[in-house]
Motif scaffolding. Structure first.
Motif, PDB file in Angstrom:
ATOM      1  N   ALA A  12       0.725  -1.253   0.104  1.00  0.00           N
ATOM      2  CA  ALA A  12      -0.056   0.197  -0.005  1.00  0.00           C
ATOM      3  C   ALA A  12       0.773   1.264  -0.069  1.00  0.00           C
ATOM      4  CB  ALA A  12      -0.949  -0.051   1.264  1.00  0.00           C
ATOM      5  N   PHE A  13       1.953   1.214   0.649  1.00  0.00           N
ATOM      6  CA  PHE A  13       2.765   2.261   1.053  1.00  0.00           C
ATOM      7  C   PHE A  13       3.941   2.233  -0.014  1.00  0.00           C
ATOM      8  CE2 PHE A  13       1.099   2.616   5.521  1.00  0.00           C
ATOM      9  CZ  PHE A  13      -0.055   3.221   5.075  1.00  0.00           C
ATOM     10  N   THR A  14       3.935   2.667  -1.265  1.00  0.00           N
ATOM     11  CA  THR A  14       4.915   2.397  -2.188  1.00  0.00           C
ATOM     12  C   THR A  14       5.956   3.410  -2.048  1.00  0.00           C
ATOM     13  OG1 THR A  14       3.911   3.747  -3.964  1.00  0.00           O
ATOM     14  CG2 THR A  14       3.473   1.409  -4.029  1.00  0.00           C
ATOM     15  N   PRO A  15       7.200   3.552  -2.687  1.00  0.00           N
ATOM     16  CA  PRO A  15       8.157   4.556  -2.398  1.00  0.00           C
ATOM     17  C   PRO A  15       7.512   6.098  -2.521  1.00  0.00           C
ATOM     18  CG  PRO A  15       8.910   2.715  -3.467  1.00  0.00           C
ATOM     19  CD  PRO A  15       7.820   2.317  -3.506  1.00  0.00           C
ATOM     20  N   ALA A  16       6.542   6.058  -3.728  1.00  0.00           N
ATOM     21  CA  ALA A  16       6.014   7.412  -4.039  1.00  0.00           C
ATOM     22  C   ALA A  16       4.996   7.857  -2.801  1.00  0.00           C
ATOM     23  CB  ALA A  16       5.192   7.073  -5.264  1.00  0.00           C
ATOM     24  N   VAL A  17       4.342   6.880  -2.199  1.00  0.00           N
ATOM     25  CA  VAL A  17       3.426   7.140  -1.053  1.00  0.00           C
ATOM     26  C   VAL A  17       4.453   7.601   0.078  1.00  0.00           C
ATOM     27  CG1 VAL A  17       1.776   6.247   0.326  1.00  0.00           C
ATOM     28  CG2 VAL A  17       1.695   5.747  -1.986  1.00  0.00           C
TER      29      VAL A  17
END
Length: 65
Positions: A12-17
């Motif tokens: 859910a928490f990708t590097p972009a997020v």
């Protein structure tokens, strides 16, 4: 694109997020949450029953159009 998935929450928490969370100052809170209360990785009997009676079209109705 591939990610180094170290925790289930990395889905859910990708590097972009995580970059956005950092920019807005909330990343430390989420990092503590991930460390102290990791997301479950097993399918429980309750979840299996829910998935068995749920239809895919109900999720499709929630998707943006």
């Amino acid at each position: 694109m591939t990610y180094d998935l170290r925790s289930p929450s990395d889905v859910a928490f990708t590097p972009a997020v995580k970059a956005i969370q950092s920019a807005k100052g909330s990343r430390p809170i989420y990092a503590r949450m991930e460390e102290r209360h990791p997301w479950p990785t097993r399918i429980t009997p309750d979840l299996a029953r829910f998935a068995a009676i749920s239809s895919g079209d109900s999720l499709a109705r929630l998707a943006p159009r």
